[in-house]
Design a protein around this motif. Structure first.
Motif, short mmCIF file in Angstrom:
data_model
loop_
_atom_site.label_atom_id
_atom_site.label_comp_id
_atom_site.label_asym_id
_atom_site.label_seq_id
_atom_site.Cartn_x
_atom_site.Cartn_y
_atom_site.Cartn_z
N GLU A 31 0.82 -1.21 0.00
CA GLU A 31 0.00 0.00 0.00
C GLU A 31 0.86 1.26 0.00
O GLU A 31 0.57 2.23 -0.70
CB GLU A 31 -0.94 0.02 1.22
CG GLU A 31 -2.01 -1.04 1.20
CD GLU A 31 -1.53 -2.38 1.75
OE1 GLU A 31 -0.36 -2.50 2.19
OE2 GLU A 31 -2.34 -3.33 1.74
N ASP A 78 -5.74 11.76 -5.03
CA ASP A 78 -6.80 11.02 -4.33
C ASP A 78 -6.42 9.55 -4.16
O ASP A 78 -6.60 8.97 -3.09
CB ASP A 78 -8.13 11.14 -5.08
CG ASP A 78 -8.71 12.54 -5.00
OD1 ASP A 78 -8.39 13.27 -4.03
OD2 ASP A 78 -9.47 12.91 -5.91
N ARG A 79 -5.90 8.97 -5.23
CA ARG A 79 -5.47 7.57 -5.17
C ARG A 79 -4.30 7.42 -4.19
O ARG A 79 -4.25 6.46 -3.42
CB ARG A 79 -5.07 7.12 -6.58
CG ARG A 79 -5.19 5.64 -6.79
CD ARG A 79 -5.00 5.25 -8.22
NE ARG A 79 -3.77 5.89 -8.72
CZ ARG A 79 -3.43 5.93 -9.99
NH1 ARG A 79 -4.22 5.40 -10.89
NH2 ARG A 79 -2.31 6.50 -10.37
N ARG A 99 -3.62 9.34 -1.58
CA ARG A 99 -4.08 9.50 -0.20
C ARG A 99 -4.77 8.22 0.29
O ARG A 99 -4.53 7.77 1.40
CB ARG A 99 -5.03 10.69 -0.09
CG ARG A 99 -5.38 10.99 1.39
CD ARG A 99 -6.34 12.15 1.56
NE ARG A 99 -7.67 11.74 1.17
CZ ARG A 99 -8.36 12.25 0.14
NH1 ARG A 99 -7.87 13.20 -0.59
NH2 ARG A 99 -9.57 11.80 -0.14
N ALA A 100 -5.61 7.63 -0.55
CA ALA A 100 -6.29 6.40 -0.16
C ALA A 100 -5.29 5.29 0.13
O ALA A 100 -5.42 4.57 1.14
CB ALA A 100 -7.26 5.98 -1.27
N GLU A 121 -3.36 6.16 3.44
CA GLU A 121 -4.21 5.92 4.62
C GLU A 121 -4.36 4.42 4.88
O GLU A 121 -4.32 3.99 6.03
CB GLU A 121 -5.57 6.59 4.43
CG GLU A 121 -5.48 8.10 4.53
CD GLU A 121 -6.77 8.82 4.15
OE1 GLU A 121 -7.71 8.17 3.62
OE2 GLU A 121 -6.83 10.05 4.37
N LEU A 122 -4.49 3.65 3.82
CA LEU A 122 -4.57 2.20 3.97
C LEU A 122 -3.25 1.64 4.52
O LEU A 122 -3.26 0.76 5.39
CB LEU A 122 -4.91 1.55 2.62
CG LEU A 122 -5.09 0.04 2.62
CD1 LEU A 122 -6.20 -0.38 3.60
CD2 LEU A 122 -5.42 -0.44 1.21
#
Length: 168
Positions: A3, A17-18, A20-21, A24-25
């Motif tokens: 990740e 956005d991708r 950040r996701a 965060e994961l």
């Protein structure tokens, strides 16, 4: 690990956005991973969430006290927030581990300059000398990053205390 690497690749593609996701994961999957917190902090910086940058970078420093980039990013974020005393302390902590780090010297010099400026130029001459020395060393190590504003700080710091009191 996967990740975190996905987040880094997305950062390189400027797919925020991708990224950040994925970051965060990565933090949720392995909260003890300093690099995951650092990566999330970089994304927070990109989104101009400076207080969150500080949180991420502080976690990264706590998890890995030898991660130089986390100290530097934390110091820079604290400078942006006007938290100059903390920025100077973080930069000092970095310099204890990495005494030749020009970025940490630049952050420390700027943080000390801001504290002295806020005191109308009234400061212990040793502190002025330390701030000026930090900036001078950063200037010598990375001259291509030196700017007119940095030179102004340096010249102000090496001026006499009477001249500094006039903020001139």
């Amino acid at each position: 690990y996967v990740e975190r690497n996905a987040a880094v690749c997305s950062i390189l593609d400027k797919s925020w956005d991708r990224a950040r996701a994925a970051a965060e994961l990565a933090v949720r999957a392995l909260p003890s991973n300093a690099t995951a917190h650092y990566t999330l902090g970089l994304l927070q910086r990109e989104m101009r969430r400076t207080a969150l940058v500080c949180e991420c970078m502080l976690r990264s420093v706590i998890l890995d006290p030898d991660f130089k980039l986390s100290y530097i990013a934390l110091g820079t974020a604290l400078l942006s927030l006007g938290r100059f005393k903390e920025a100077a302390e973080v930069s000092s902590a970095c310099l204890k581990r990495y005494p030749d780090s020009p970025a940490a010297k630049m952050n420390r010099g700027q943080a000390l300059y801001q504290q002295i400026w806020a005191a109308n130029g009234v400061a212990d001459e040793g502190l002025c000398f330390e701030a000026a020395a930090s900036l001078q060393q950063a200037k010598e190590r990375v001259p291509d990053q030196w700017q007119a504003a940095h030179e102004g700080m340096l010249q102000w710091l090496i001026a006499s205390s009477e001249q500094r009191c006039r903020k001139g």
